[in-house]
Design a protein around this motif. Structure first.
Motif, PDB file in Angstrom:
ATOM      1  N   GLN A 108       0.902  -1.296   0.017  1.00 50.39           N
ATOM      2  CA  GLN A 108      -0.188  -0.024  -0.168  1.00 50.39           C
ATOM      3  C   GLN A 108       1.141   1.547   0.469  1.00 50.39           C
ATOM      4  O   GLN A 108       0.596   2.029  -1.028  1.00 50.39           O
ATOM      5  N   ARG A 110       4.049   1.185  -1.089  1.00 53.10           N
ATOM      6  CA  ARG A 110       4.993   0.851  -1.935  1.00 53.10           C
ATOM      7  C   ARG A 110       6.413   1.956  -1.624  1.00 53.10           C
ATOM      8  O   ARG A 110       7.840   1.680  -1.620  1.00 53.10           O
ATOM      9  N   ASP A 222       9.115  -6.578  -4.462  1.00 54.26           N
ATOM     10  CA  ASP A 222       8.249  -6.355  -5.807  1.00 54.26           C
ATOM     11  C   ASP A 222       7.804  -8.265  -5.975  1.00 54.26           C
ATOM     12  O   ASP A 222       6.774  -8.546  -6.480  1.00 54.26           O
ATOM     13  N   SER A 230      -1.554  -8.358  -4.915  1.00 56.03           N
ATOM     14  CA  SER A 230      -2.620  -6.773  -4.281  1.00 56.03           C
ATOM     15  C   SER A 230      -2.564  -6.788  -4.760  1.00 56.03           C
ATOM     16  O   SER A 230      -1.745  -5.816  -6.119  1.00 56.03           O
ATOM     17  N   ARG A 231      -4.158  -5.669  -5.548  1.00 53.88           N
ATOM     18  CA  ARG A 231      -4.134  -4.145  -5.790  1.00 53.88           C
ATOM     19  C   ARG A 231      -5.334  -3.402  -5.215  1.00 53.88           C
ATOM     20  O   ARG A 231      -5.822  -3.798  -4.543  1.00 53.88           O
ATOM     21  N   GLN A 232      -5.142  -2.354  -5.569  1.00 57.26           N
ATOM     22  CA  GLN A 232      -6.517  -1.545  -4.742  1.00 57.26           C
ATOM     23  C   GLN A 232      -7.718  -1.915  -5.871  1.00 57.26           C
ATOM     24  O   GLN A 232      -7.568  -2.206  -6.681  1.00 57.26           O
ATOM     25  N   TRP A 233      -8.355  -1.277  -5.014  1.00 51.27           N
ATOM     26  CA  TRP A 233     -10.281  -1.855  -5.091  1.00 51.27           C
ATOM     27  C   TRP A 233     -10.989  -0.915  -4.866  1.00 51.27           C
ATOM     28  O   TRP A 233     -10.854  -0.166  -3.885  1.00 51.27           O
ATOM     29  N   ARG A 290     -11.198   3.493  -1.596  1.00 50.75           N
ATOM     30  CA  ARG A 290      -9.966   2.457  -1.916  1.00 50.75           C
ATOM     31  C   ARG A 290      -9.491   2.038  -1.074  1.00 50.75           C
ATOM     32  O   ARG A 290      -9.105   2.551   0.125  1.00 50.75           O
ATOM     33  N   ARG A 292      -6.893  -2.141  -0.700  1.00 54.67           N
ATOM     34  CA  ARG A 292      -5.834  -2.487  -0.942  1.00 54.67           C
ATOM     35  C   ARG A 292      -6.404  -4.200  -0.557  1.00 54.67           C
ATOM     36  O   ARG A 292      -6.620  -4.312   0.803  1.00 54.67           O
ATOM     37  N   TRP A 294      -5.545  -8.478  -1.252  1.00 56.51           N
ATOM     38  CA  TRP A 294      -5.152 -10.239  -1.924  1.00 56.51           C
ATOM     39  C   TRP A 294      -6.387 -11.061  -1.581  1.00 56.51           C
ATOM     40  O   TRP A 294      -6.365 -10.864   0.242  1.00 56.51           O
TER      41      TRP A 294
END
Length: 299
Positions: A108, A110, A222, A230-233, A290, A292, A294
């Motif tokens: 989140q 990074r 990374d 994981s990603r932002q939603w 938003r 994060r 996973w």
């Protein structure tokens, strides 16, 4: 039903070390596990490790070929980020959330953290708490016990010990068998933590601590599954019925707020993520914000 575990930030904003605590929701109970994420180590005060290497002595005319394991003092991990974990006995789920939540928050935020991440584990000690590595190697240049050295010199006591250690490669063959056997090993009570870190993507990289020979696990940041996977939603309206029977995800609250993370049911609806109203309250997030996320295996 087991209580929901919640990971909370306990450090000041933009502190060089992100301090995280796991408690049972609503987070007014005892601390069950802790994680600390240092953004970059060894830049103010040098950090030292032994690199575990190999030297070959060979002579075709003499029919000689010998491989010797070596220890070479250095500062190889300077500038890396560092993760440390601690959990209460009998709370494996809390320790797992501390680890996975810390890695999700690293993803989140990074840009705060380095390209490499390490976790230094304690080495082998006997029933009396004595380290064969310390007794067989370090004590030759530093007569005090590690605890006494730490008491006298404070947080950075290992830098003072390192100043006394040899800069040349040390052949482990000159050390006792007990010392050699302890290199890169952990005590039985730390095996579960080592396995947890390895399952999360960290690996032994042939470095050990200078005081007890414990292994240093490391990874390219990374490549860690919690970072790469994981990603932002954007959040859809919370929906109890839609999310309750869904697979479990690891969820972290919006960036820019004090860190919060938990493991809870969630489901994808179009381009948005649906979570339960209870999870939204614990994360302090609302529709349109938003998070994060996973996807992880339930159980």
């Amino acid at each position: 039903m087991s209580p929901t575990l919640l990971l909370l930030e306990a450090s000041a904003p933009d502190a060089p070390v992100l301090h995280l605590q796991v408690r049972a929701a609503p987070a007014d109970g005892p601390v069950l596990a802790e994680a600390r994420l240092a953004t970059a180590i060894g830049l103010a005060v040098p950090r030292f490790w032994f690199h575990v290497g190999c030297t070959v002595h060979a002579s075709a005319s003499l029919g000689l070929f010998q491989r010797q394991r070596t220890l070479l003092l250095g500062n190889d991990h300077t500038g890396a980020s560092e993760l440390s974990l601690q959990g209460a006995p009998g709370e494996p789920a809390a320790l797992q959330l501390a680890l996975h939540g810390a890695l999700l928050l690293l993803a989140q935020q990074r840009m705060r953290f380095a390209p490499r991440l390490l976790a230094e584990l304690p080495g082998v000690r006997d029933a009396a708490g004595r380290s064969p590595f310390w007794d067989g190697l370090v004590r030759h240049v530093h007569a005090a016990e590690p605890a006494e050295a730490a008491r006298r010199a404070g947080e950075h006591w290992r830098a003072g010990v390192a100043a006394l250690l040899p800069r040349q490669a040390v052949y482990t063959a000159f050390l006792g068998a007990e010392v050699q056997a302890a290199i890169a090993q952990v005590p039985p009570e730390t095996l579960a933590l080592r396995e947890l870190l390895e399952h999360a993507g960290l690996r032994y990289g042939h470095h050990v601590g200078i005081d007890d020979g414990g292994p240093v696990l490391e990874a390219e940041t990374d490549t860690l599954p919690a970072v790469a996977g994981s990603r932002q939603w954007l959040l859809a309206p919370p929906d109890e019925a839609a999310a309750m029977s869904a697979p479990h995800w690891l969820l972290a609250g919006a960036d820019g707020q004090p860190a919060r993370a938990l493991r809870a049911a969630a489901v994808v609806r179009g381009e948005r993520l649906v979570i339960t109203p209870a999870s939204a309250r614990l994360l302090r997030v609302a529709e349109g914000e938003r998070v994060r996320a996973w996807p992880v295996q339930a159980g």
